[in-house]
Every structure is written in C-alpha cells, then in structure tokens.
Design a protein around this motif. Structure first.
Motif, PDB file in Angstrom:
ATOM      1  N   ALA A   1       6.255  10.589  -0.691  1.00 44.43           N
ATOM      2  CA  ALA A   1       4.788  10.527  -0.588  1.00 44.43           C
ATOM      3  C   ALA A   1       4.184  11.917  -0.760  1.00 44.43           C
ATOM      4  N   SER A   2       4.852  12.933  -0.206  1.00 42.85           N
ATOM      5  CA  SER A   2       4.301  14.293  -0.218  1.00 42.85           C
ATOM      6  C   SER A   2       4.219  14.879  -1.625  1.00 42.85           C
TER       7      SER A   2
ATOM      8  N   GLU B   1      13.952  18.594 -14.251  1.00 42.97           N
ATOM      9  CA  GLU B   1      14.620  19.757 -13.640  1.00 42.97           C
ATOM     10  C   GLU B   1      13.813  20.306 -12.466  1.00 42.97           C
ATOM     11  N   ALA B   2      12.511  20.385 -12.635  1.00 47.21           N
ATOM     12  CA  ALA B   2      11.646  20.883 -11.553  1.00 47.21           C
ATOM     13  C   ALA B   2      11.740  19.970 -10.341  1.00 47.21           C
ATOM     14  N   MET B   3      11.753  18.665 -10.623  1.00 50.49           N
ATOM     15  CA  MET B   3      11.811  17.718  -9.505  1.00 50.49           C
ATOM     16  C   MET B   3      13.143  17.824  -8.773  1.00 50.49           C
ATOM     17  N   LYS B   4      14.217  17.969  -9.537  1.00 47.75           N
ATOM     18  CA  LYS B   4      15.532  18.116  -8.911  1.00 47.75           C
ATOM     19  C   LYS B   4      15.555  19.334  -7.994  1.00 47.75           C
ATOM     20  N   ASN B   5      14.993  20.440  -8.486  1.00 48.78           N
ATOM     21  CA  ASN B   5      14.975  21.661  -7.665  1.00 48.78           C
ATOM     22  C   ASN B   5      14.177  21.468  -6.387  1.00 48.78           C
ATOM     23  N   ASP B   6      13.024  20.850  -6.532  1.00 46.75           N
ATOM     24  CA  ASP B   6      12.175  20.633  -5.359  1.00 46.75           C
ATOM     25  C   ASP B   6      12.866  19.702  -4.353  1.00 46.75           C
ATOM     26  N   PHE B   7      13.456  18.620  -4.890  1.00 44.24           N
ATOM     27  CA  PHE B   7      14.153  17.654  -4.042  1.00 44.24           C
ATOM     28  C   PHE B   7      15.292  18.324  -3.277  1.00 44.24           C
ATOM     29  N   LYS B   8      16.042  19.158  -3.997  1.00 42.02           N
ATOM     30  CA  LYS B   8      17.183  19.861  -3.382  1.00 42.02           C
ATOM     31  C   LYS B   8      16.706  20.779  -2.249  1.00 42.02           C
ATOM     32  N   THR B   9      15.673  21.540  -2.544  1.00 42.45           N
ATOM     33  CA  THR B   9      15.212  22.537  -1.570  1.00 42.45           C
ATOM     34  C   THR B   9      14.592  21.892  -0.337  1.00 42.45           C
ATOM     35  N   HIS B  10      13.730  20.899  -0.577  1.00 46.23           N
ATOM     36  CA  HIS B  10      12.920  20.393   0.540  1.00 46.23           C
ATOM     37  C   HIS B  10      13.496  19.170   1.242  1.00 46.23           C
ATOM     38  N   LEU B  11      14.449  18.474   0.601  1.00 51.17           N
ATOM     39  CA  LEU B  11      14.983  17.292   1.276  1.00 51.17           C
ATOM     40  C   LEU B  11      16.513  17.289   1.336  1.00 51.17           C
ATOM     41  N   ALA B  12      17.157  17.438   0.193  1.00 50.19           N
ATOM     42  CA  ALA B  12      18.605  17.195   0.127  1.00 50.19           C
ATOM     43  C   ALA B  12      19.399  18.261   0.895  1.00 50.19           C
ATOM     44  N   ASP B  13      19.086  19.530   0.671  1.00 47.39           N
ATOM     45  CA  ASP B  13      19.851  20.575   1.354  1.00 47.39           C
ATOM     46  C   ASP B  13      19.620  20.539   2.873  1.00 47.39           C
ATOM     47  N   PRO B  14      18.383  20.482   3.322  1.00 44.84           N
ATOM     48  CA  PRO B  14      18.180  20.431   4.785  1.00 44.84           C
ATOM     49  C   PRO B  14      18.917  19.276   5.463  1.00 44.84           C
TER      50      PRO B  14
ATOM     51  N   GLN C   1       0.851  -1.183   0.000  1.00 47.06           N
ATOM     52  CA  GLN C   1       0.000   0.000   0.000  1.00 47.06           C
ATOM     53  C   GLN C   1       0.888   1.234   0.000  1.00 47.06           C
ATOM     54  N   LYS C   2       0.337   2.314  -0.467  1.00 43.05           N
ATOM     55  CA  LYS C   2       1.117   3.553  -0.611  1.00 43.05           C
ATOM     56  C   LYS C   2       1.652   4.004   0.748  1.00 43.05           C
ATOM     57  N   SER C   3       2.883   4.487   0.745  1.00 45.44           N
ATOM     58  CA  SER C   3       3.496   5.073   1.950  1.00 45.44           C
ATOM     59  C   SER C   3       3.652   4.073   3.080  1.00 45.44           C
ATOM     60  N   ILE C   4       3.675   2.781   2.782  1.00 51.93           N
ATOM     61  CA  ILE C   4       3.766   1.786   3.848  1.00 51.93           C
ATOM     62  C   ILE C   4       5.099   1.902   4.601  1.00 51.93           C
ATOM     63  N   ILE C   5       6.192   2.160   3.859  1.00 51.38           N
ATOM     64  CA  ILE C   5       7.486   2.282   4.536  1.00 51.38           C
ATOM     65  C   ILE C   5       7.490   3.510   5.444  1.00 51.38           C
ATOM     66  N   ALA C   6       6.951   4.600   4.938  1.00 56.17           N
ATOM     67  CA  ALA C   6       6.873   5.820   5.755  1.00 56.17           C
ATOM     68  C   ALA C   6       6.036   5.556   7.009  1.00 56.17           C
ATOM     69  N   SER C   7       4.944   4.840   6.876  1.00 52.57           N
ATOM     70  CA  SER C   7       4.101   4.541   8.041  1.00 52.57           C
ATOM     71  C   SER C   7       4.889   3.802   9.111  1.00 52.57           C
ATOM     72  N   VAL C   8       5.640   2.790   8.682  1.00 50.62           N
ATOM     73  CA  VAL C   8       6.386   1.990   9.655  1.00 50.62           C
ATOM     74  C   VAL C   8       7.498   2.822  10.295  1.00 50.62           C
ATOM     75  N   THR C   9       8.289   3.483   9.461  1.00 54.88           N
ATOM     76  CA  THR C   9       9.443   4.205  10.013  1.00 54.88           C
ATOM     77  C   THR C   9       8.975   5.382  10.874  1.00 54.88           C
ATOM     78  N   ASN C  10       7.866   6.033  10.490  1.00 53.47           N
ATOM     79  CA  ASN C  10       7.320   7.100  11.342  1.00 53.47           C
ATOM     80  C   ASN C  10       6.884   6.546  12.698  1.00 53.47           C
ATOM     81  N   TYR C  11       6.252   5.368  12.666  1.00 55.57           N
ATOM     82  CA  TYR C  11       5.804   4.781  13.932  1.00 55.57           C
ATOM     83  C   TYR C  11       6.990   4.494  14.847  1.00 55.57           C
TER      84      TYR C  11
END
Lengths: 284, 284, 284, 284
Positions: free
Chosen positions: B25-26, B61-74, A13-23
C-alpha cells in the motif's frame, strides 16, 4: 488462549487486507489462518480468519463490540464472529431413508463433527429406533398437505426450544415452508440426489438412467424457496455404465449422498462457508 | 499498469501479513491476488502476491531494490519478483517418446502456456521432424556413458546461450548430471510414469501390472540427485482393472503423463510453486 | 490369421450365448474377447466379439454371408462385422478453436488412434495452417444461414469422395443438417462443453459459473436432430471453486473437451459402441 | 426359481464358453449374467455366471454333483457354486478405531450388505459399547506378544463355532497368525491406509505427509503372510495439498478407508472376486 473464527464480506477496497490484519495486531490477536477471496465481477471482498486471543483479556461480547466499532462499521462490513469451542447445534430432519442418518450419526459418535445433535425430527416414525439406538431425542411431527401449518408451528417451536443453529435435511423428502426458510436463511442444508442443475425434482436417478448419462452425482445446497435452486455447497460424482440398472444407480448414489452431505455439514459447522448472490464461497 | 508477481518465504512472525500488505500500500501498489501458507511444524511463512503498479513510476529493478531495502532484508525474507509480461524460456528435453512432446507443443500453439520454447534437445534424432513441424530449433546431443561429459558441457552451453529459465524432461529417459541439476535447482521438471513413491525407476507400468494395483498414476516433480525423489508438483491417477493388459496400462498412462506434466509446466511458468524441505507449496 | 470384430444385438432369448459361441467354434474361429449385455427392461441382447480366423480359409464377404445365413437371420439379429486391419476413415470438422484439433492430430501422429484422417473441413480458414502443419487436406466450406444448402451439398460430396466412415465435430460450432445426420446415423460425434443434460446449448461455462456449480464437465455424444440430445458416449468432470473465474472454467474445460472427445474417437474407431434407444452400450 | 452364482477358472481352451453355456442350457438353467476374463499371459480362463434354476428340480448338492461330473471334472476346472439366498457370515475384527466399524454397521442396518454379522472380535474393550448399540455379540480376546498362541486358539474356536465364512479387519492393527491365514485363505480382508505398494507398514499418513505427495490413498486386500502384500481388491484416492496437516490427511483418509473397505466387503459377499497369482479378478 481462545480461538476465534471471523467471517467478513464487504465492498472491495484498497488496503482492506492491511486494515484487517493491522486491527487484529492492534488488539494483540495472532492470526493462525487467513484466506480471502475477491469477486472481481461483483467487486466484493470475502475473508475468513482464525485468530488466537488471550482468554482473560477478551470475552466474546467485548471483542464483538470493539470489532464493530473500530473495524466493521468504518469499512461497512457484513461479518460474524465465533468462539471455536462453542459448537453449533444441528437439527436432523429425516423421513424413511436411513443411510444418510446412519452415516451422520456414525461420524458424530466417532468424533469427526464439531457440533451437537440435540434432536431428530421426522414426518414418519420409521427411524425412531435409529434415534434411540444413538440416544438422541426423536420428534415425530406429521407433515401432510392437511397439517402443514400446525407442522410448521411445531417445527419452529422445537427448533427454538433446542436453540438450533442449523438444520440438515437428510433425505427429508418434504418441502420446507417459506417461514422456516426465512428464519434459517442459509442455515438449512439439503442433499439432492443428482448433479444439479441436471435432474432437479423427484426421481433424478430414474431420469439419469433414462437419459443414458455416464456419470451420476449428488449435490448439497442451502435451501431457498426455489426447489433445488439454492446455493451449491458441494458436489461429487460416480461413474456408471450401460450395465448398471436403476437399482445400481440408487446404490451408488447412496454413497454419493452420504459423502456430499457429510462434507457440507463439516464445512458449515466449521464456519467455512459464506453465501453471496446464490453462490457459496467455501474456504479450505 | 504493470502486473508483478511476488513470492516470499521467511520465518513465521507476528503481523507478517500486515507488514507485507502495508508495504505494498505504501508504494501505491494494488493487491489483486494474495495467498499465504504457514508451515506450522517448520514455522515458515509462504506468500504469493499479484499486484498492479504504475508502469511510469516503477521499473522492475528499482522496485526490487526498494522491496529489498524496506521489506525483505528487515524481515529476513527469501523472495522473487517477476513481471508477468516477461515470459519464462523453457527448454524441452526429449528422447524417443513423442506423446508428451505433441501435447506440450499443441498447448503452446493453442496459446495455453505463458512461456517461450526456444529449443528442443534430444539424445536421439527421432523427434527432429516433430520439432521441425512446429518450427522449433532442435539440437541432437548424444548422451551415452562414453560421452556424458561432453554432453553435459553442450547442454550447459546451449541452455546458457538461449537464456533458458527452466527445463522440462518430456520422457527424456536419461539421468541429468549433478552439475546441471545444481545450476537449475528446482528448475528441472520431470514426469515419472507412476504414482510416486510407488514404483520409482524403470518400467513402472510393468511393476504396477505385476503387483495387481487397481489404480495407476503419474507424478511430475523437480529433479534432484536422488532418482525420482525430488519435490512432487502434481500427481493424477487412472483406474485399471483385471482385464487391462500392460499395453492398456501404458496407453492409459500416456494420458496421465500428458496431463500431469502439462499442469506442472503451467504452474511453474506462472510462478505458482515454492519449494521447501523437498516439498512444494502450490498456490492456486 | 485375421482378427474380426463382430457386434450383435437382438431380442434376448434362451441359449443365445451358446448359439453364438457354438457357431464361431463351428467355423474354426477362436474367440479372444467376448462381452455381452442384456437390457433387462427392453429385453434386448448385445454382444461384442473379437475372433481370429484363418486368413486363407475366409475372406470377409464370405464370412459375412455365412454368418448371415447360419446365425444372424435365424436369430433375427442386427449386426456388423469388421476386419481390424481395415481402419475407419474419420473426417474432422472444425471452426476456430484449435485445442481439440491439436490434441487429435497429436494423438494421430503419435500412433494412438486406429483410424485414418483423410481430410479436415472448416467453415473458416483460421485453422488451415494447422492442417498444413500435419499434411492433411483442408477444405474451407463456408456455412452460414445463406449458403447452408450449398454447404450441405459440398459436405456430402466430399465425405462421399473420401469414403468417410465417421465424422468428428471438434468444436465445430455449427448445426449439422438433417440430411447429413440421416446419412451418418450414429456416426457423427460431437463434444459439448458441459455435463449434459445440464447446460445444453450455447455458453455452458458461463451458465455453470452463474449457477455456482462446484464441478464442471464435458460430454461426447452422437449427433441427432435434437440439440445436445443424442446418445452420450463419454463424460468427465473437473472440480471448480469460488476462486475460479469464467476464464478458469474455460481453461479447465479445454482439458475435459480434449480428453472426452479423444476417448469417444478411440471407442468409436475400435467399434466398441452400440446405440439403442438413444443410449450407448460401451464395451471395454 | 432359485438364483445360483458360479465361479470358474481353468486353463484357457477352445470353445470353453460354448461348453459352459451349453451345459447350463442342457440342465434347463437360464443365464442372467455372464462375465469372463482370459489372462492371456498365464493362459487362464475365469468366468462368473448368475443363473436361474427351478427350485423343485434341483437342490444345491445335486446340482454341484452334476456340474462336477459333467462339466468341471472333464475340463479340469477350479470352481465354486453358491445359492444367492444363502448369505455369507462375516466376522469383524476391530481394535480401537471406530469409524470403519460404524460405517459397516450402518450399511448393514440400512440393508446394503448381503451378509450376516454374527460377531465382533477385538483385542480391546473400547468398542464393546458400539457392538452393544447394534446388538451384535462382542468378544474381547486379548492379543499381545505373550498370549498370541491362546489368542489364536480362541479366534479359531469362535470362528468355527459361529460358522464364519470370511473375516474383515476393520483397522484391527494386529498381525494375523499364519494358521488363521491358512484356514481362511483369500477370506480375510484388510484395509490399509495408503495407496499400496506405497507406504506399507505403520504410520503411512505420516510417511505420505513427509514425502509431500499430492494424493493419498487406501487399499483393501486379502491378507497373506507378507505384510500388506496380499492381492489388492480395491483402491481409491483423495487429493491433498500443502495446506493440509497430518491431521487433515488422517481425517480425509478415514473417508477413503470407509469407502474402500465397504466396497471390498460388498464385492466379496456377492462372490464377485477371484484370486489368481496374488492378483484379483473383480467382476462387475
């Protein structure tokens, strides 16, 4: 800190890994190992986790309850949870062949196996001296056509008394009865001396010799009611040639049997195997 | 839908898996493969993901930018992101031996490799007919002590012109210059005909024969400035015996070289390898 | 000097080795390789010799006559004698799969095989361009239920015309007719994509996946009338795991098929195989 | 009937096989196994024979004399002759590691080894209980820098007293002194826990881990004065991956050490190994 192993399977199911690791994060656990597998055909998700938890904060029962309520039930999971310091108890069933027995007991004494061996059961008395040499209780339970029923009762009785978690047939050579199989489902490991599904049944080395194969094998598997048809855990092979006799096949096979059974015991006792659809998921 | 492969490594940190899976997921991605590894000694976290995304919604390119800003850089990640449909371009460097070349081109034509081979470069003309047989442009760039510098310039020029992503030395037999290594860091794959670190340098089969080994090997590795000292990608072995001559070693070795190089090419082109501390993490 | 290979089998009998080696010495031959095998159950003696003889003194026919008169007939031997410089002619039968074809032709061009490939025969036209790429005559002979008889006649006709010594089915996928098998007894090599006798017949990778094996294999064997039941020449295996799909099995299997078929071709063309009782003696 | 094993090596010469087989026939022996090897570079001939002789007619000493006079001396042979029923005596040297010891003793008790183990020698007392468990005399002979000389004397004394034929170092961890090596030339077997010549000396698993190899190995060899440089008897390997720790390497290595040492012991005790030029000829 205590180390906990968790095995999970459920519908993918979608996000199943996130569900487990968040828990796990939410209850202050630290994941030190995670492996997962998706069976894309059956749409089933499998996961194995090793986590560290504060020993003061959580006992196993409390954690199981919390896990069930907040994660497993909502996501409809089948699961198991083990404390790593809690070693499983293994019963050894043997008959007359001693090479696998010596190998397992040698590994046990050398500290390679995370398990306890509270007893050895045999339908013959031949290997009693080996058990004595290693100071392990030995039970002689005859098991012939005539006394299968009393034998089975004795088996179940002793297994229960010693709180046995799983059974290893180290060349036991007898058919396990359905009632025992049912009570120890996916908890009885057999070593078959061929590369299954080739040469099931009796005298596989003779059949392999007859067919003129260039490679022989051995297979460890969970016992099911179908003879040599249970979920395969591990296999390995050895090369043979025209100048090898049946006796050579048997001698080379002994090494295969030892290795392939020892690996299955190690994997099972470290809770690295999940069974689904008569197949195994074996985590590394 | 488009398939995206993501490679990540960073300092290991609590909830890192949850952070990544929550992020995917987000943005409405679906994880279809996830594997991770923690180097417990170096405290480094490695992850490989394959995800599906809506093609309309996201371009790379858009995905790379989003990934960098919201996950990779932090989280201070080192990372790469690839569209699977975008196949890497591989340059083949050869000299006079043709067995690896035939093997790679055969696999290429048989559709086993997810890559393009825009050109073959050689310091000799011997294998030009093979290139022609497979309709691949062949460049003869002499490379001797005297003309190393012009050779290097020509190499860099052609590699750039053909937008080459990685280089495979299919028994090229010449030392790659530091400038090329620097520009293609962890992107030059060599096949060495021994079981490294045994028998580095020239004539390893002769050395293995001399030493009387019972097993020979081959090793594919990324090229670094230290001769045969780069990160090992894959190794395999073959049994030899007293009745094998040096010629037998060489013939058996050819099969090893073919297999071990082909596996490295496949792994690299499918973005399954990460390099850290002169070692490789090879995802399955 | 000329090099001669001799294969012998006969009833085992006292001093048989002395008889053979004395004979070779008596005609001024020098034994440079000797291997022998006794099947102790069947009481049969097998021997393979490589000898050097003066080229002026002996031509092959004269030597055969002398050998027959003075050694083979008196000891009731079955035997063959070959000049090593006289390479066997191999016909390749293919259908639509190209990976084994590319591998064999690559090895052929790289000078690894002591044989000639005068022609390729196929029931489809798909691989004609591959044959053309390597400049080998290609014959499209349709072979369906309806035209089996004419197909067989065409096969026999072309094989005879090109003086073919042995046939290799490189994933040919069609049943060879009894008349062809009879005329090329122990001279037709097939590659089966399973670890025989497990999974004979069609779709072995699917069956292996279904059964949940941990090791897959490939088998090269001589073709007999029983499907996948002929004498096994060579086998090899590859490990698989729960995370491999059927497509992964097939891809890994391609490497096995290539290797196991190539080894069989090499062994057969170097006259290292003898067949007895549906089994092979394979000299090293 | 008695079974005799004969090992021969000498300069290669015309009709040498005929000479040997004629001789055996002339004294009414029956050859049941013959294997030979010619080292074409060194021009040396090696042969291993198993023959049956009438027990009444020949005792071993008489046969040795006859063999020497009529075959070995005229052809300038180096040779050995053994009665198969006469099992060699093996001394086990151990230190603190017990896994190889358990494996060897298990095989010994299971009847897999054609030898006797009259004693175990150790520089520590740790494994005394294992020896007692198997009822084998255990001698604690300290062996440090300070007492090397007395230790060596004690070794030689005990080995002589128990009429030891060969020595096995089952992870003994100490350097054998030149005097012992000289007296037991090509009769001391060591197991080294790496794929020699890679990683000689101490801590090979740590070095292998550091280098990032994808395969680890073990090597059994005869002890010479050069550390880990003696003639190699047997090697084997195991795959490792980025997710294996040093502890995993060590655990996998234990299985390799067991197997590779056990095979060497079996080969040596069955007189299947000949040494020449720091290499072994290993007959099957």
């Amino acid at each position: 800190m205590q180390k906990i192993t968790i095995l999970i399977h459920c519908k993918d199911q979608k996000s199943i890994i996130a569900s487990v690791t968040n828990y796990i994060a939410s209850i202050d656990g630290n994941i030190i190992y995670l492996d997962q597998h998706v069976d894309a055909i059956e749409n089933v998700f499998f996961m194995r986790l090793e986590c560290e938890f504060n020993k003061q904060k959580w006992d196993l029962e409390a954690m199981k309850n919390d896990f069930k309520t907040h994660l497993a039930d909502p996501l409809n999971m089948t699961w198991d949870m083990y404390q790593q310091e809690n070693k499983p108890k293994m019963a050894l069933f043997v008959s007359k062949y001693d090479h696998c027995l010596y190998d397992i007991l040698g590994r046990y004494c050398a500290g390679e196996l995370e398990l306890e061996i509270p007893l050895i059961i045999s339908n013959h008395e031949d290997l009693k001296p080996v058990a004595e040499r290693f100071n392990i209780p030995f039970f002689h339970i005859p098991f012939t056509k005539e006394n299968k029923e009393t034998g089975e009762l004795e088996h179940l009785d002793i297994l229960k008394k010693f709180e046995v978690n799983f059974i290893v047939l180290a060349r036991y050579m007898q058919i396990i009865t359905p009632k025992v199989i049912e009570q120890y489902k996916n908890k009885i490991i057999n070593i078959h001396h061929s590369f299954l599904p080739a040469f099931p049944g009796a005298k596989p080395y003779h059949s392999a010799f007859e067919r003129g194969v260039k490679i022989i094998g051995a297979t460890s598997h969970y016992v099911t009611e179908g003879l040599d048809e249970g979920p395969i855990i591990e296999q390995d092979i050895s090369r043979v040639a025209h100048n090898h006799s049946i006796e050579d096949f048997i001698m080379k096979g002994r090494d295969l049997e030892r290795m392939v059974l020892a690996r299955a015991i190690k994997l099972h006792s470290e809770r690295k195997i999940m069974v689904y659809n008569n197949k195994t998921v074996v985590f590394s």
